[in-house]
Enzyme design. Sequence first.
Site, PDB file in Angstrom:
ATOM      1  N   ASN A   1       0.856  -1.190   0.000  1.00  0.00           N
ATOM      2  CA  ASN A   1       0.000   0.000   0.000  1.00  0.00           C
ATOM      3  C   ASN A   1       0.890   1.237   0.000  1.00  0.00           C
ATOM      4  O   ASN A   1       1.391   1.664   1.030  1.00  0.00           O
ATOM      5  CB  ASN A   1      -0.911  -0.006   1.225  1.00  0.00           C
ATOM      6  CG  ASN A   1      -1.988   1.066   1.141  1.00  0.00           C
ATOM      7  OD1 ASN A   1      -1.914   1.982   0.326  1.00  0.00           O
ATOM      8  ND2 ASN A   1      -3.000   0.944   1.983  1.00  0.00           N
TER       9      ASN A   1
ATOM     10  N   ASN B   1      -5.968   6.516  -1.421  1.00  0.00           N
ATOM     11  CA  ASN B   1      -6.896   5.939  -2.398  1.00  0.00           C
ATOM     12  C   ASN B   1      -7.443   4.579  -1.950  1.00  0.00           C
ATOM     13  O   ASN B   1      -7.978   3.826  -2.750  1.00  0.00           O
ATOM     14  CB  ASN B   1      -6.218   5.810  -3.776  1.00  0.00           C
ATOM     15  CG  ASN B   1      -5.041   4.834  -3.770  1.00  0.00           C
ATOM     16  OD1 ASN B   1      -4.791   4.132  -2.804  1.00  0.00           O
ATOM     17  ND2 ASN B   1      -4.310   4.810  -4.880  1.00  0.00           N
ATOM     18  N   ASP B   2      -7.325   4.277  -0.652  1.00  0.00           N
ATOM     19  CA  ASP B   2      -7.796   2.978  -0.168  1.00  0.00           C
ATOM     20  C   ASP B   2      -9.294   2.796  -0.387  1.00  0.00           C
ATOM     21  O   ASP B   2      -9.762   1.702  -0.692  1.00  0.00           O
ATOM     22  CB  ASP B   2      -7.464   2.815   1.316  1.00  0.00           C
ATOM     23  CG  ASP B   2      -5.972   2.635   1.550  1.00  0.00           C
ATOM     24  OD1 ASP B   2      -5.229   2.488   0.563  1.00  0.00           O
ATOM     25  OD2 ASP B   2      -5.552   2.653   2.718  1.00  0.00           O
TER      26      ASP B   2
ATOM     27  N   GLY C   1      -5.994  -2.515   0.050  1.00  0.00           N
ATOM     28  CA  GLY C   1      -5.324  -1.228  -0.099  1.00  0.00           C
ATOM     29  C   GLY C   1      -4.048  -1.230  -0.908  1.00  0.00           C
ATOM     30  O   GLY C   1      -3.451  -0.166  -1.125  1.00  0.00           O
TER      31      GLY C   1
ATOM     32  N   ASP D   1      -1.612  -1.071  -4.078  1.00  0.00           N
ATOM     33  CA  ASP D   1      -1.804  -0.214  -5.248  1.00  0.00           C
ATOM     34  C   ASP D   1      -0.542  -0.146  -6.100  1.00  0.00           C
ATOM     35  O   ASP D   1       0.497  -0.750  -5.776  1.00  0.00           O
ATOM     36  CB  ASP D   1      -2.246   1.187  -4.830  1.00  0.00           C
ATOM     37  CG  ASP D   1      -1.376   1.781  -3.725  1.00  0.00           C
ATOM     38  OD1 ASP D   1      -0.152   1.531  -3.733  1.00  0.00           O
ATOM     39  OD2 ASP D   1      -1.916   2.497  -2.859  1.00  0.00           O
TER      40      ASP D   1
ATOM     41  N   ASP E   1      -6.556 -14.125 -19.970  1.00  0.00           N
ATOM     42  CA  ASP E   1      -7.343 -14.897 -19.007  1.00  0.00           C
ATOM     43  C   ASP E   1      -8.333 -15.820 -19.716  1.00  0.00           C
ATOM     44  O   ASP E   1      -8.824 -15.515 -20.804  1.00  0.00           O
ATOM     45  CB  ASP E   1      -8.091 -13.903 -18.106  1.00  0.00           C
ATOM     46  CG  ASP E   1      -8.916 -14.574 -17.034  1.00  0.00           C
ATOM     47  OD1 ASP E   1      -8.319 -15.233 -16.172  1.00  0.00           O
ATOM     48  OD2 ASP E   1     -10.154 -14.436 -17.075  1.00  0.00           O
TER      49      ASP E   1
ATOM     50  N   GLU F   1      -4.127 -18.609 -20.790  1.00  0.00           N
ATOM     51  CA  GLU F   1      -4.492 -19.494 -19.685  1.00  0.00           C
ATOM     52  C   GLU F   1      -5.493 -20.532 -20.194  1.00  0.00           C
ATOM     53  O   GLU F   1      -6.657 -20.217 -20.419  1.00  0.00           O
ATOM     54  CB  GLU F   1      -5.108 -18.694 -18.534  1.00  0.00           C
ATOM     55  CG  GLU F   1      -5.514 -19.583 -17.360  1.00  0.00           C
ATOM     56  CD  GLU F   1      -6.561 -18.951 -16.451  1.00  0.00           C
ATOM     57  OE1 GLU F   1      -6.570 -19.271 -15.253  1.00  0.00           O
ATOM     58  OE2 GLU F   1      -7.374 -18.135 -16.951  1.00  0.00           O
TER      59      GLU F   1
END
Length: 613
Positions: A136, A141-142, A161, A163, A328, A357
């Site tokens: 974090n 910006n949490d 949190g 980032d 993905d 994947e």
Amino acid sequence: MTRWLTGFCLLISLPVLADLQLKRVEPANWWVGMHSSQLQIMLYGEQVSGYQVNLDYPGVKLVKAERVGSPNYLFLTLNLAKDVKPGLIPIKLSQGEHVALVYDYPLLARDNASAERQGFSNKDSIYLITPDRFANGDLSNDSVPGLEDKLNRAALGGRHGGDLQGIINHLDYIQAMGFTQIWLNPVLENAMSSYSYHGYAATDFYRVDPRYGSNALYQQLAQQAKARGIGVIIDVVLNHIGSQHWWMSDLPSADWLNFAGQFVPTTHRREALHDPYATEWDKRHFSDGWFVETMPDLNQRNPLLATYLIQNSIWWVEYAGLSGIRIDTYSYSDPDFLSQYTARLVAEYPNLNMVGEEWTLNPSIVAYWQRGTKRHDGYQSALPSLFDFPLQAAVVGGLTNQENWNSGLREIYLSLANDYLYGHPQDLVVMPDNHDMSRIFTQLREDPQLWRMAMVLFATVRGTPQFFYGTEILLANPNSDDHGEIRADFPGGWPGDKQNAFTGNNLSTDASSAQAYMRKLLNWRKTAQAVHNGRFVHYAPLDGSYSYFRLSEEHNLLVVLNKNDQAIKLDLARMQESLKGFTSAKEVLSGQTAALPDILVPARSAGIYELYK
């Protein structure tokens, strides 16, 4: 009037009359000198389909303006001449003689050698990071107004949190550990009401989630990583979106989603795509079915959507200067679209790497999607790489199962013996684990010796190795296989953490030892030419040991895994075809030397022996 266009990091002045406002223009810009001459632009605004479009810019031609089911979309196709110059393309929207809006669309200069960028390769070691759980770096910006899922570090599935700034702050650690590529789980906006941290339910394809930072900060991360010799791999989801994606309140057309936007679950039976006896029902309900109700399944057979998704990947590679794409849930998308997607990306960036994947233990199904594979149906694929899930399972079984005629180390040997199925087995990505499965330390019964053997194998076997953050300090999930526990917070990434893996403060003896082991292994690997491009030659397991060679003109290695509870003197008599001319060996990590054939491999260990003449 000045408006903020999502996904573009400039304020653009829009001359707007009261009767027309554009809410979105995607992509927000493009570049001159791209391989493809065609550009599709999506305009979104109230009743925008009711306007005629004209433009006058040297080297740019409006090919068509397509209207769809919703009157609030207009899709423009432009043709860009090879010699077109950077500037602002004036897109004029009018009704009769009344000009409602002139939108200046940015056409930017391209970075030198952008098209020839080098993607990740066997020279690299990839560090997989779940951004919310690594560090974090920006407490402000949490939690973000307008985004419902707030900080809740106590919840396994909550946002914790982490980032982009946290990753930037610790690039020196990543570099010192020997990693040369970073793969981040998706960082695009996920405005879902809960469980949004994992990133796989995007709600905006052109905006970094504000709880991670901004588009500009993502670009800065890639630039600062590059300055340290580290590339950044983007995680792309082509198959689905989040149910709170902005499209969901106003779908462009009725066929934008599979099953007409109604939830029908996927069968997950990927075998249906290859089964000579399969029904169309089984094929459709695999490809078109949804993962869950909160992940609407995209219909890439819609050509406008297909182009949108292709251009989005190109935009991020170009904008942020990326070195690779991880795709993905690869096979869940429409096969013909995947053929088009991979061909277009490779044409635009011939040296860019992409890894798909395809989570199955059946190597023939994994191999089907790789370029160069001989397929039964003539399918065309330009996909360079896939994750080697069959080998991952074989390594865990090989190290934990009892040695027998069909189990133990033989499982690894048999998995690699299937490499004849692949077009380019040396281009696969190999991994001890990832963000969706139990930690490798847990899979190996929290045995540090088996862990070391696994790390050596994945660092020296053919392919490009990927390691999940925390593997280097023996992170485990002993209590459950909940993804929130698997994706645990990296110690030291948060103010007040009692342990700090970045500095080594208060780590256990085993964790510190493992971290030092991994650091030495991966930094050695950076210059190990035999690992980068050497031939792979292996010998069938014998008496609880497994040996293989990596052989090149300039560098040669013998790797040995010894599962026995006692040291063994390696029987080199059967390996003479690989040992011709070599007279001595040096174990890389211990520094011990030996004259051939006197190699003594310690109990329950792996040895990497450089060979000398």
